[in-house]
Design a protein around this motif. Structure first.
Motif, PDB file in Angstrom:
ATOM      1  N   MET A   1      -8.045  15.718 -16.646  1.00 20.03           N
ATOM      2  CA  MET A   1      -8.748  15.423 -15.124  1.00 20.03           C
ATOM      3  C   MET A   1      -7.934  16.342 -14.274  1.00 20.03           C
ATOM      4  SD  MET A   1      -8.822  11.706 -13.458  1.00 20.03           S
ATOM      5  CE  MET A   1     -10.185  11.146 -14.392  1.00 20.03           C
ATOM      6  N   LEU A   2      -8.873  16.759 -13.234  1.00 25.54           N
ATOM      7  CA  LEU A   2      -8.389  17.795 -12.205  1.00 25.54           C
ATOM      8  C   LEU A   2      -8.498  17.156 -10.963  1.00 25.54           C
ATOM      9  CD1 LEU A   2      -9.713  21.272 -13.653  1.00 25.54           C
ATOM     10  CD2 LEU A   2      -7.621  20.086 -14.010  1.00 25.54           C
ATOM     11  N   LEU A   3      -7.819  16.877  -9.972  1.00 25.58           N
ATOM     12  CA  LEU A   3      -7.952  16.384  -8.564  1.00 25.58           C
ATOM     13  C   LEU A   3      -7.870  17.372  -7.577  1.00 25.58           C
ATOM     14  CD1 LEU A   3      -5.207  13.419  -9.025  1.00 25.58           C
ATOM     15  CD2 LEU A   3      -7.705  13.457  -9.800  1.00 25.58           C
ATOM     16  N   ASP A   4      -8.989  17.315  -6.632  1.00 26.53           N
ATOM     17  CA  ASP A   4      -9.106  18.348  -5.814  1.00 26.53           C
ATOM     18  C   ASP A   4      -8.349  17.364  -4.546  1.00 26.53           C
ATOM     19  OD1 ASP A   4      -9.729  19.775  -3.536  1.00 26.53           O
ATOM     20  OD2 ASP A   4     -11.970  19.573  -3.497  1.00 26.53           O
ATOM     21  N   THR A   5      -6.986  17.448  -4.664  1.00 26.98           N
ATOM     22  CA  THR A   5      -6.226  16.564  -3.942  1.00 26.98           C
ATOM     23  C   THR A   5      -6.350  16.635  -2.286  1.00 26.98           C
ATOM     24  OG1 THR A   5      -4.510  17.198  -5.418  1.00 26.98           O
ATOM     25  CG2 THR A   5      -3.699  15.893  -3.621  1.00 26.98           C
ATOM     26  N   ALA A   6      -6.747  17.795  -1.752  1.00 25.74           N
ATOM     27  CA  ALA A   6      -6.754  17.638  -0.231  1.00 25.74           C
ATOM     28  C   ALA A   6      -8.371  16.548   0.069  1.00 25.74           C
ATOM     29  CB  ALA A   6      -6.813  18.930   0.365  1.00 25.74           C
ATOM     30  N   SER A   7      -9.223  17.007  -0.664  1.00 31.61           N
ATOM     31  CA  SER A   7     -10.349  16.386  -0.658  1.00 31.61           C
ATOM     32  C   SER A   7     -10.117  14.820  -0.627  1.00 31.61           C
ATOM     33  CB  SER A   7     -11.312  16.876  -1.580  1.00 31.61           C
ATOM     34  OG  SER A   7     -12.667  15.823  -1.633  1.00 31.61           O
ATOM     35  N   LEU A   8      -9.443  14.515  -1.618  1.00 34.63           N
ATOM     36  CA  LEU A   8      -9.037  13.119  -1.735  1.00 34.63           C
ATOM     37  C   LEU A   8      -8.411  12.214  -0.869  1.00 34.63           C
ATOM     38  CD1 LEU A   8      -9.067  13.229  -5.721  1.00 34.63           C
ATOM     39  CD2 LEU A   8     -10.966  12.747  -4.448  1.00 34.63           C
ATOM     40  N   TYR A   9      -7.385  12.932  -0.545  1.00 34.05           N
ATOM     41  CA  TYR A   9      -6.326  12.459   0.602  1.00 34.05           C
ATOM     42  C   TYR A   9      -7.258  12.267   1.816  1.00 34.05           C
ATOM     43  CZ  TYR A   9      -4.025  16.853   1.774  1.00 34.05           C
ATOM     44  OH  TYR A   9      -3.671  17.964   2.226  1.00 34.05           O
ATOM     45  N   PHE A  10      -8.115  13.255   2.165  1.00 34.67           N
ATOM     46  CA  PHE A  10      -8.888  13.109   3.525  1.00 34.67           C
ATOM     47  C   PHE A  10      -9.832  11.871   3.107  1.00 34.67           C
ATOM     48  CE2 PHE A  10      -7.647  17.330   4.894  1.00 34.67           C
ATOM     49  CZ  PHE A  10      -7.987  17.234   6.344  1.00 34.67           C
ATOM     50  N   ARG A  11     -10.330  11.574   2.251  1.00 32.44           N
ATOM     51  CA  ARG A  11     -11.255  10.671   2.123  1.00 32.44           C
ATOM     52  C   ARG A  11     -10.365   9.097   2.076  1.00 32.44           C
ATOM     53  NH1 ARG A  11     -16.691  11.115  -0.439  1.00 32.44           N
ATOM     54  NH2 ARG A  11     -17.183  13.136   0.166  1.00 32.44           N
ATOM     55  N   ALA A  12      -9.384   9.298   1.492  1.00 35.04           N
ATOM     56  CA  ALA A  12      -8.440   8.256   1.595  1.00 35.04           C
ATOM     57  C   ALA A  12      -8.011   7.841   3.050  1.00 35.04           C
ATOM     58  CB  ALA A  12      -7.187   8.259   0.572  1.00 35.04           C
ATOM     59  N   TYR A  13      -7.724   8.866   3.636  1.00 37.73           N
ATOM     60  CA  TYR A  13      -7.253   8.598   5.240  1.00 37.73           C
ATOM     61  C   TYR A  13      -8.126   7.804   6.001  1.00 37.73           C
ATOM     62  CZ  TYR A  13      -6.101   9.802   9.980  1.00 37.73           C
ATOM     63  OH  TYR A  13      -5.900   9.821  11.274  1.00 37.73           O
ATOM     64  N   PHE A  14      -9.594   8.330   5.866  1.00 31.03           N
ATOM     65  CA  PHE A  14     -10.647   7.754   6.611  1.00 31.03           C
ATOM     66  C   PHE A  14     -11.187   6.583   5.976  1.00 31.03           C
ATOM     67  CE2 PHE A  14     -10.868  12.323   8.078  1.00 31.03           C
ATOM     68  CZ  PHE A  14     -10.887  12.018   9.447  1.00 31.03           C
ATOM     69  N   GLY A  15     -10.881   6.134   4.571  1.00 31.98           N
ATOM     70  CA  GLY A  15     -11.240   4.846   3.980  1.00 31.98           C
ATOM     71  C   GLY A  15     -10.529   3.878   4.222  1.00 31.98           C
ATOM     72  N   VAL A  16      -9.178   4.057   4.368  1.00 28.05           N
ATOM     73  CA  VAL A  16      -8.240   3.052   4.614  1.00 28.05           C
ATOM     74  C   VAL A  16      -7.756   2.823   6.056  1.00 28.05           C
ATOM     75  CG1 VAL A  16      -5.929   2.215   3.538  1.00 28.05           C
ATOM     76  CG2 VAL A  16      -7.335   3.206   1.988  1.00 28.05           C
ATOM     77  N   PRO A  17      -7.733   1.815   6.524  1.00 26.82           N
ATOM     78  CA  PRO A  17      -7.292   1.735   8.093  1.00 26.82           C
ATOM     79  C   PRO A  17      -5.929   1.950   8.362  1.00 26.82           C
ATOM     80  CG  PRO A  17      -7.554  -0.470   6.808  1.00 26.82           C
ATOM     81  CD  PRO A  17      -7.782   0.270   5.977  1.00 26.82           C
ATOM     82  N   ASP A  18      -5.886   2.560   9.409  1.00 24.02           N
ATOM     83  CA  ASP A  18      -4.235   3.102   9.887  1.00 24.02           C
ATOM     84  C   ASP A  18      -3.355   1.828  10.127  1.00 24.02           C
ATOM     85  OD1 ASP A  18      -5.133   2.431  12.350  1.00 24.02           O
ATOM     86  OD2 ASP A  18      -5.067   4.554  13.170  1.00 24.02           O
ATOM     87  N   SER A  19      -3.807   0.689  10.000  1.00 19.99           N
ATOM     88  CA  SER A  19      -3.012  -0.357  10.042  1.00 19.99           C
ATOM     89  C   SER A  19      -1.953  -0.549   8.836  1.00 19.99           C
ATOM     90  CB  SER A  19      -3.669  -1.514  10.417  1.00 19.99           C
ATOM     91  OG  SER A  19      -4.415  -1.799   9.138  1.00 19.99           O
ATOM     92  N   VAL A  20      -2.223   0.348   7.799  1.00 21.99           N
ATOM     93  CA  VAL A  20      -1.402   0.409   6.696  1.00 21.99           C
ATOM     94  C   VAL A  20      -0.332   1.497   7.232  1.00 21.99           C
ATOM     95  CG1 VAL A  20      -1.339   0.855   4.307  1.00 21.99           C
ATOM     96  CG2 VAL A  20      -3.464  -0.218   5.132  1.00 21.99           C
ATOM     97  N   ARG A  21       0.835   0.784   7.193  1.00 18.40           N
ATOM     98  CA  ARG A  21       1.995   1.550   7.699  1.00 18.40           C
ATOM     99  C   ARG A  21       3.286   1.114   7.088  1.00 18.40           C
ATOM    100  NH1 ARG A  21       1.176   3.143  13.400  1.00 18.40           N
ATOM    101  NH2 ARG A  21      -1.193   2.919  13.877  1.00 18.40           N
ATOM    102  N   ALA A  22       4.043   2.277   7.326  1.00 18.08           N
ATOM    103  CA  ALA A  22       5.539   2.101   6.573  1.00 18.08           C
ATOM    104  C   ALA A  22       6.376   1.195   7.524  1.00 18.08           C
ATOM    105  CB  ALA A  22       6.161   3.599   6.649  1.00 18.08           C
TER     106      ALA A  22
END
Length: 301
Positions: A1-22
């Motif tokens: 399985m090959l992940l297009d990593t940047a494509s996926l973290y961009f989508r994760a960024y816009f798909g998960v609210p930025d209220s998720v914080r450290a």
């Protein structure tokens, strides 16, 4: 399985609210969203190997030399002698090194190559593979790698990273009227504003598909345009001739490289974390909590 990593973290960024914080308040929505997505992929597909493919250069100079507009609108800062800085949301950029550190500590292989995009790494690994390959990407350009004979398909995220559409040869033919090899020619003709590719003026996706059905490939279409007795319409003939300079170089830009020199790496799916102490530090520092635990549990299963 090959992940297009940047494509996926961009989508994760816009798909998960930025209220998720450290714990210190830093957003980690892209980090946790990507970890959750990888956990679901592993759970659902159980790949033998897993590779996070990286953009060592998101806008390679050799592509820019051929088409200067290539991704030009996404340049945040030009860097002399190195990859230009890509425009990214302010709260995403700082998460990328965290993603890389976590993947490394887990033991998921990360591969990139100087002067090449993740697409080219994926193209090379897919070409080398001796068994089935799933490519996970939100970038339609990689549809060109779909190959039923070699069991290469694309898993295309929809609704952020919430679900996946599966593209094999049949799905590609139904959606676009072409096979994997034909998709690259379709993309050349249609163009892609998001990548700064103009395409052929007046030839959209449906017309490109019809032309490819009639004439086989881009070379066949161009030969028909040059043949005064072919059945190609006068308007299409004119448009294709006007775009000759673009069509001379665009295929080399659109088609992914398949022969990139890559470093040796263990691509096997890890069962346990490679660096457990380091991973524990990262989990505490960034508050990765359940997202990391779910991934590790899934890998162990």
């Amino acid at each position: 399985m090959l992940l297009d990593t940047a494509s996926l973290y961009f989508r994760a960024y816009f798909g998960v609210p930025d209220s998720v914080r450290a714990p210190d308040g830093t957003p980690v929505n892209a980090v946790r969203g990507l970890l959750d997505f990888i956990a679901r992929l592993v759970h659902d597909h159980r790949p033998d190997a897993l590779v996070a493919c990286m953009d060592a250069d998101w806008r390679p100079q050799w592509r820019v030399d051929l088409i200067p507009s290539y991704k030009a609108h996404r340049v945040a800062e030009e860097i002399e002698g190195g990859p230009d800085e890509e425009e990214t949301p302010d709260t995403l950029g700082p998460q990328v090194p965290v993603i890389e550190q976590v993947l490394d500590a887990v033991g998921i292989a990360r591969l990139g190559a100087a002067g090449y995009e993740a697409d080219d790494v994926i193209g090379t690994l897919a070409t080398r593979a001796t068994g089935p390959v799933d490519i996970v990407t939100g970038d339609r350009d990689l549809f060109q790698l779909v190959d039923d004979a070699r069991a290469v398909r694309v898993l295309y995220p929809v609704k952020g990273v919430g679900s996946l559409d599966v593209y094999d040869g049949s799905a590609l033919a139904t959606k676009y009227g072409v096979d994997g090899a034909g998709y690259a020619d379709l993309a050349v003709l249609r163009g892609d504003p998001s990548d700064g590719l103009p395409g052929v003026r007046g030839i959209g996706e449906k017309t490109a598909s019809k032309l490819l059905d009639q004439y086989g490939d881009l070379d066949g279409i161009r030969a028909a345009a040059a043949d005064p007795v072919s059945r190609i319409t006068p308007a299409q003939r004119t448009k294709l001739k006007e775009a000759a300079a673009y069509l001379d170089v665009a295929p080399a830009v659109v088609r992914v490289a398949r022969d990139v020199e890559l470093p040796d790496a263990d691509l096997a799916l890890p069962r346990t974390a490679r660096e457990q102490d380091r991973l524990a530090e990262l989990a505490e520092r960034w508050g990765l909590g359940g997202s990391l635990r779910r991934l590790l549990t899934t890998l162990a299963g």
